[in-house]
Design a protein around this motif. Sequence first.
Motif, PDB file in Angstrom:
ATOM      1  N   LEU A 184       3.253  19.182  13.037  1.00 21.80           N
ATOM      2  CA  LEU A 184       4.286  20.201  13.267  1.00 21.80           C
ATOM      3  C   LEU A 184       4.934  20.645  11.956  1.00 21.80           C
ATOM      4  O   LEU A 184       5.066  21.843  11.689  1.00 21.80           O
ATOM      5  CB  LEU A 184       5.364  19.652  14.214  1.00 21.80           C
ATOM      6  N   ASN A 185       5.291  19.669  11.121  1.00 23.33           N
ATOM      7  CA  ASN A 185       6.080  19.993   9.917  1.00 23.33           C
ATOM      8  C   ASN A 185       5.224  20.526   8.785  1.00 23.33           C
ATOM      9  O   ASN A 185       5.614  21.469   8.105  1.00 23.33           O
ATOM     10  CB  ASN A 185       6.848  18.762   9.439  1.00 23.33           C
ATOM     11  N   ASP A 186       4.045  19.924   8.562  1.00 25.35           N
ATOM     12  CA  ASP A 186       3.225  20.323   7.410  1.00 25.35           C
ATOM     13  C   ASP A 186       2.228  21.421   7.771  1.00 25.35           C
ATOM     14  O   ASP A 186       1.987  22.323   6.983  1.00 25.35           O
ATOM     15  CB  ASP A 186       2.429  19.129   6.845  1.00 25.35           C
ATOM     16  N   LEU A 187       1.623  21.325   8.932  1.00 25.51           N
ATOM     17  CA  LEU A 187       0.593  22.314   9.306  1.00 25.51           C
ATOM     18  C   LEU A 187       1.180  23.460  10.127  1.00 25.51           C
ATOM     19  O   LEU A 187       0.481  24.431  10.406  1.00 25.51           O
ATOM     20  CB  LEU A 187      -0.546  21.646  10.087  1.00 25.51           C
ATOM     21  N   LYS A 188       2.441  23.300  10.538  1.00 24.09           N
ATOM     22  CA  LYS A 188       3.156  24.348  11.310  1.00 24.09           C
ATOM     23  C   LYS A 188       2.370  24.758  12.559  1.00 24.09           C
ATOM     24  O   LYS A 188       2.188  25.959  12.820  1.00 24.09           O
ATOM     25  CB  LYS A 188       3.409  25.594  10.448  1.00 24.09           C
ATOM     26  N   VAL A 189       1.890  23.759  13.271  1.00 28.66           N
ATOM     27  CA  VAL A 189       1.073  24.076  14.448  1.00 28.66           C
ATOM     28  C   VAL A 189       1.916  24.672  15.569  1.00 28.66           C
ATOM     29  O   VAL A 189       3.077  24.314  15.753  1.00 28.66           O
ATOM     30  CB  VAL A 189       0.303  22.836  14.971  1.00 28.66           C
TER      31      VAL A 189
END
Length: 339
Positions: free
Chosen positions: A212-217
């Motif tokens: 969620l935080n790094d790949l912004k899925v």
Amino acid sequence: MSEVNFDWLNQLPKIELHLHLEGSLEPELMFDLAKRNHVTIPFKTVEQVRNAYQFDNLQDFLDIYYQSANVLLVEQDFYDLTWAYLLKCQQQNVMHVEPFFDPQTHTDRGIDFETIINGITRALNDGKNKLGISSELIMCFLRHLSEEDAFITLDQAWPYIDRIKAVGLDSSERGHPPEKFSRVFAKARELGLLTVAHAGEEGPAAYIRTALNDLKVSRVDHGVNAIHDQYLMVDLADKQIPLTVCPLSNTKLQVFSDMSEHTILDMLSRDICVTVNSDDPAYFGGYMTENFVAIAEALSLTKPQAKQLVLNGINGSFTSKHRKQEMLDVLEGYCSSSL
Ligand code: ADE
Ligand code: ZN
């Protein structure tokens, strides 16, 4: 309220957000393609193949899954694979699909990217025109390979970028956290693609956070291990992040030892946006209807719960507002006459 049975669940208009096209390769088609392409496979009969589908974990499955993909060589093979899946969707009243494909499984064997995507998208177009099944395509990077390899794949995809809606991340989860792919996902977002990632299937809840935080899925594939992190559970519910849960996959790969242990309905009751999907139906014992039936039998699924699971899928899909409304209307129509 009449009971939830196979027929009601099969007729229920559905939507699939987590399906690996390579995982829909039925043994019968595998044999046909092996013959057509003169490829040797280590099985003599369909029954032998099905008997080999006993897995202790994800890696066990992936080893056989990558090997089976060797029968896919030319554009028509990718068409036939995709078309067979769409026909199954038609039989099971699936209105919309967002399948994954793993280009690296094929380009590493010398198959051109163009061959793969042309076969798949020709079938998806036919699915829309001949069967009325809409679709959005998701290209996955294999996480056991390097980020550099993923960049090469993204480059290969560039001429066809208008046919791809999102990038995803799949394959061996443990030891390959989402953040290994932060830069290539950032590049994909710059190119206008949405992002999803497998996280929290076998890996820890922390992988869901970094997805969620790094790949912004926009969605998390599987995500069932979120149940071990109560703060994350609250966050997922507040933000209505869709989780594409795959019940039969989870029991086949021993994520849950028995379907009665599955937490999908606990998550639903905690307002998490869970959806039902089939993952690799040719390997795990069934398509969309069978996945619904499995949780209906083990967890006493009610009709309102089944409807909510489909609604979550519609809300979490990457299709247009207009198509979402069409599907909501179809779902409402079905449920108002049978709930
Ligand atoms: N590739 C195909 N199925 C998969 C799964 N369930 N998890 C990770 N990678 C996959
Ligand atoms: Zn998957």
